[in-house]
Write a protein that holds these residues in place. Structure first.
Motif, PDB file in Angstrom:
ATOM      1  N   LEU A  22       0.848  -1.186   0.000  1.00  0.00           N
ATOM      2  CA  LEU A  22       0.000   0.000   0.000  1.00  0.00           C
ATOM      3  C   LEU A  22       0.887   1.240   0.000  1.00  0.00           C
ATOM      4  O   LEU A  22       1.478   1.587   1.027  1.00  0.00           O
ATOM      5  N   PRO A  23       0.998   1.922  -1.146  1.00  0.00           N
ATOM      6  CA  PRO A  23       1.838   3.113  -1.196  1.00  0.00           C
ATOM      7  C   PRO A  23       1.162   4.300  -0.506  1.00  0.00           C
ATOM      8  O   PRO A  23      -0.065   4.419  -0.507  1.00  0.00           O
ATOM      9  N   GLN A  24       1.963   5.161   0.061  1.00  0.00           N
ATOM     10  CA  GLN A  24       1.453   6.338   0.740  1.00  0.00           C
ATOM     11  C   GLN A  24       2.332   7.540   0.389  1.00  0.00           C
ATOM     12  O   GLN A  24       3.538   7.390   0.160  1.00  0.00           O
ATOM     13  N   ILE A  25       1.714   8.722   0.321  1.00  0.00           N
ATOM     14  CA  ILE A  25       2.452   9.968   0.130  1.00  0.00           C
ATOM     15  C   ILE A  25       1.983  10.944   1.188  1.00  0.00           C
ATOM     16  O   ILE A  25       0.789  11.252   1.278  1.00  0.00           O
ATOM     17  N   ASN A  26       2.897  11.405   2.015  1.00  0.00           N
ATOM     18  CA  ASN A  26       2.573  12.338   3.087  1.00  0.00           C
ATOM     19  C   ASN A  26       3.550  13.515   3.026  1.00  0.00           C
ATOM     20  O   ASN A  26       4.746  13.342   3.241  1.00  0.00           O
ATOM     21  N   ASN A  27       2.998  14.705   2.703  1.00  0.00           N
ATOM     22  CA  ASN A  27       3.831  15.902   2.546  1.00  0.00           C
ATOM     23  C   ASN A  27       4.967  15.689   1.546  1.00  0.00           C
ATOM     24  O   ASN A  27       6.102  16.115   1.750  1.00  0.00           O
ATOM     25  N   GLY A  28       4.624  14.985   0.457  1.00  0.00           N
ATOM     26  CA  GLY A  28       5.600  14.739  -0.599  1.00  0.00           C
ATOM     27  C   GLY A  28       6.566  13.614  -0.323  1.00  0.00           C
ATOM     28  O   GLY A  28       7.374  13.263  -1.187  1.00  0.00           O
ATOM     29  N   LYS A  29       6.485  12.998   0.838  1.00  0.00           N
ATOM     30  CA  LYS A  29       7.395  11.917   1.195  1.00  0.00           C
ATOM     31  C   LYS A  29       6.715  10.574   0.944  1.00  0.00           C
ATOM     32  O   LYS A  29       5.619  10.312   1.436  1.00  0.00           O
ATOM     33  N   ARG A  30       7.401   9.713   0.205  1.00  0.00           N
ATOM     34  CA  ARG A  30       6.837   8.410  -0.138  1.00  0.00           C
ATOM     35  C   ARG A  30       7.147   7.367   0.939  1.00  0.00           C
ATOM     36  O   ARG A  30       8.224   7.364   1.526  1.00  0.00           O
ATOM     37  N   SER A  31       6.167   6.492   1.145  1.00  0.00           N
ATOM     38  CA  SER A  31       6.378   5.321   1.997  1.00  0.00           C
ATOM     39  C   SER A  31       5.484   4.203   1.484  1.00  0.00           C
ATOM     40  O   SER A  31       4.624   4.417   0.627  1.00  0.00           O
ATOM     41  N   VAL A  32       5.708   2.999   1.988  1.00  0.00           N
ATOM     42  CA  VAL A  32       4.903   1.865   1.555  1.00  0.00           C
ATOM     43  C   VAL A  32       4.687   0.936   2.739  1.00  0.00           C
ATOM     44  O   VAL A  32       5.596   0.703   3.538  1.00  0.00           O
ATOM     45  N   VAL A  33       3.455   0.431   2.855  1.00  0.00           N
ATOM     46  CA  VAL A  33       3.120  -0.549   3.887  1.00  0.00           C
ATOM     47  C   VAL A  33       3.059  -1.923   3.226  1.00  0.00           C
ATOM     48  O   VAL A  33       2.318  -2.130   2.261  1.00  0.00           O
ATOM     49  N   ILE A  34       3.858  -2.835   3.737  1.00  0.00           N
ATOM     50  CA  ILE A  34       3.934  -4.198   3.215  1.00  0.00           C
ATOM     51  C   ILE A  34       3.219  -5.148   4.174  1.00  0.00           C
ATOM     52  O   ILE A  34       3.414  -5.092   5.393  1.00  0.00           O
ATOM     53  N   SER A  35       2.393  -6.021   3.605  1.00  0.00           N
ATOM     54  CA  SER A  35       1.693  -7.041   4.388  1.00  0.00           C
ATOM     55  C   SER A  35       1.959  -8.408   3.778  1.00  0.00           C
ATOM     56  O   SER A  35       1.814  -8.590   2.564  1.00  0.00           O
ATOM     57  N   VAL A  36       2.349  -9.347   4.619  1.00  0.00           N
ATOM     58  CA  VAL A  36       2.577 -10.730   4.188  1.00  0.00           C
ATOM     59  C   VAL A  36       1.853 -11.645   5.166  1.00  0.00           C
ATOM     60  O   VAL A  36       2.014 -11.501   6.386  1.00  0.00           O
ATOM     61  N   ALA A  37       1.063 -12.589   4.651  1.00  0.00           N
ATOM     62  CA  ALA A  37       0.291 -13.463   5.528  1.00  0.00           C
ATOM     63  C   ALA A  37       0.167 -14.856   4.932  1.00  0.00           C
ATOM     64  O   ALA A  37       0.196 -15.048   3.713  1.00  0.00           O
TER      65      ALA A  37
ATOM     66  N   LYS B 226       9.095 -16.299   6.580  1.00  0.00           N
ATOM     67  CA  LYS B 226      10.176 -16.463   5.615  1.00  0.00           C
ATOM     68  C   LYS B 226      10.121 -15.369   4.544  1.00  0.00           C
ATOM     69  O   LYS B 226      11.144 -14.707   4.253  1.00  0.00           O
ATOM     70  N   TYR B 227       8.941 -15.157   3.958  1.00  0.00           N
ATOM     71  CA  TYR B 227       8.844 -14.188   2.870  1.00  0.00           C
ATOM     72  C   TYR B 227       8.790 -12.759   3.386  1.00  0.00           C
ATOM     73  O   TYR B 227       9.252 -11.834   2.700  1.00  0.00           O
ATOM     74  N   PHE B 228       8.269 -12.566   4.575  1.00  0.00           N
ATOM     75  CA  PHE B 228       8.322 -11.233   5.183  1.00  0.00           C
ATOM     76  C   PHE B 228       9.772 -10.833   5.451  1.00  0.00           C
ATOM     77  O   PHE B 228      10.163  -9.680   5.261  1.00  0.00           O
ATOM     78  N   SER B 229      10.586 -11.794   5.848  1.00  0.00           N
ATOM     79  CA  SER B 229      11.993 -11.518   6.158  1.00  0.00           C
ATOM     80  C   SER B 229      12.774 -11.055   4.933  1.00  0.00           C
ATOM     81  O   SER B 229      13.766 -10.329   5.063  1.00  0.00           O
ATOM     82  N   LEU B 230      12.327 -11.444   3.741  1.00  0.00           N
ATOM     83  CA  LEU B 230      12.997 -10.974   2.532  1.00  0.00           C
ATOM     84  C   LEU B 230      12.955  -9.455   2.435  1.00  0.00           C
ATOM     85  O   LEU B 230      13.926  -8.815   2.019  1.00  0.00           O
ATOM     86  N   PHE B 231      11.804  -8.880   2.810  1.00  0.00           N
ATOM     87  CA  PHE B 231      11.685  -7.418   2.790  1.00  0.00           C
ATOM     88  C   PHE B 231      12.557  -6.791   3.881  1.00  0.00           C
ATOM     89  O   PHE B 231      13.250  -5.793   3.634  1.00  0.00           O
TER      90      PHE B 231
END
Length: 245
Positions: A200-215, A224-229
């Motif tokens: 889930l990409p996010q932009i706050n005051n021009g700054k980019r971030s991303v929320v990653i979910s693995v289940a 295992k796959y979460f640890s790759l990130f």
């Protein structure tokens, strides 16, 4: 199981009423560890209703909750549509439903209300706590309820508690990283199809971030796959935080 909702009501699509079915069903499913695969909000149009039912029927793991169209007015098509798709067009006067309607309305059950007891073959009853006119189910996985939330919500709970009370636990991990999705695509490509993954990409005051979910239902696989990130972010010195969601 794959859960579907079909919400029938032209008045929802033209804005005359607001839908309350999706959020209620979704919350009840999430409480039990289930999720919806798809939700349809459609017009009171018999060929289209049947097309949606047929689509869902092709999924061997489908569980469907349908809302609306099971009354006795000329624009209540759902009972016949359900019969056409799920019981080869065969309907019968359901004795349990007939008794409920007569007990509730006596002589006023005739000539119209009693038609709500004409259901697809072998339909089972769902209790209506408001006016005793039941909803119905087929094969313990296709559930048909009224369009009124006051009536349908207790039927949803009844069906879930009886047949789908609890899914096995799914293990989910979240992080929020100070980067864009683009920085993580190579890892994303390594995630197998059977792992529940989202970004889930996010932009706050021009700054980019991303929320990653693995289940996954397999805890070790999820980790295992979460640890790759985590490993990549550490390697690239990209700041991230683990989130509880």
């Amino acid at each position: 199981m794959n859960f579907y909702s079909v919400i029938i009501g032209t008045e929802l699509l033209n804005g005359r009423r607001k839908d309350a079915h999706f959020s209620f069903l979704n919350n009840e499913l999430l409480k039990r560890g289930w999720e919806q695969k798809a939700s349809f909000v459609i017009k009171d149009e018999p060929p289209f209703i049947e097309d949606i039912f047929k689509l869902i029927k092709t999924d061997p793991d489908a569980v469907m909750f349908c809302f609306g169209g099971i009354g006795s007015t000329p624009d209540d098509y759902t009972r016949q549509c359900a019969a056409n798709v799920f019981t080869n067009g065969k309907m019968e006067r359901n004795k349990n439903a007939e008794k409920c309607i007569i007990d509730q309305f006596a002589n006023e059950a005739y000539p119209h209300r009693i038609q709500m007891a004409d259901l697809p073959l072998d339909a089972k009853q769902l209790t209506n706590i408001v006016n005793n006119v039941p909803g119905f189910s087929l094969e313990n996985r296709y559930f048909f309820t009224p369009g009124f939330p006051s009536m349908s919500q207790s039927m949803v709970i009844e069906a879930l508690d009886r047949f789908y009370p609890k899914n096995k636990e799914k293990f989910r991990y979240f992080l929020k990283a100070d980067c864009s999705e683009n920085d993580l695509i190579e890892i994303m490509k390594k995630i197998p199809q059977d792992i529940d993954f989202s970004s889930l990409p996010q932009i706050n005051n021009g700054k980019r971030s991303v929320v990653i979910s693995v289940a996954s239902y397999d805890k070790e696989e999820a980790k295992k796959y979460f640890s790759l990130f985590e490993d990549l972010l550490k390697e690239k010195s990209i700041a991230f935080i683990l989130e509880d969601q």
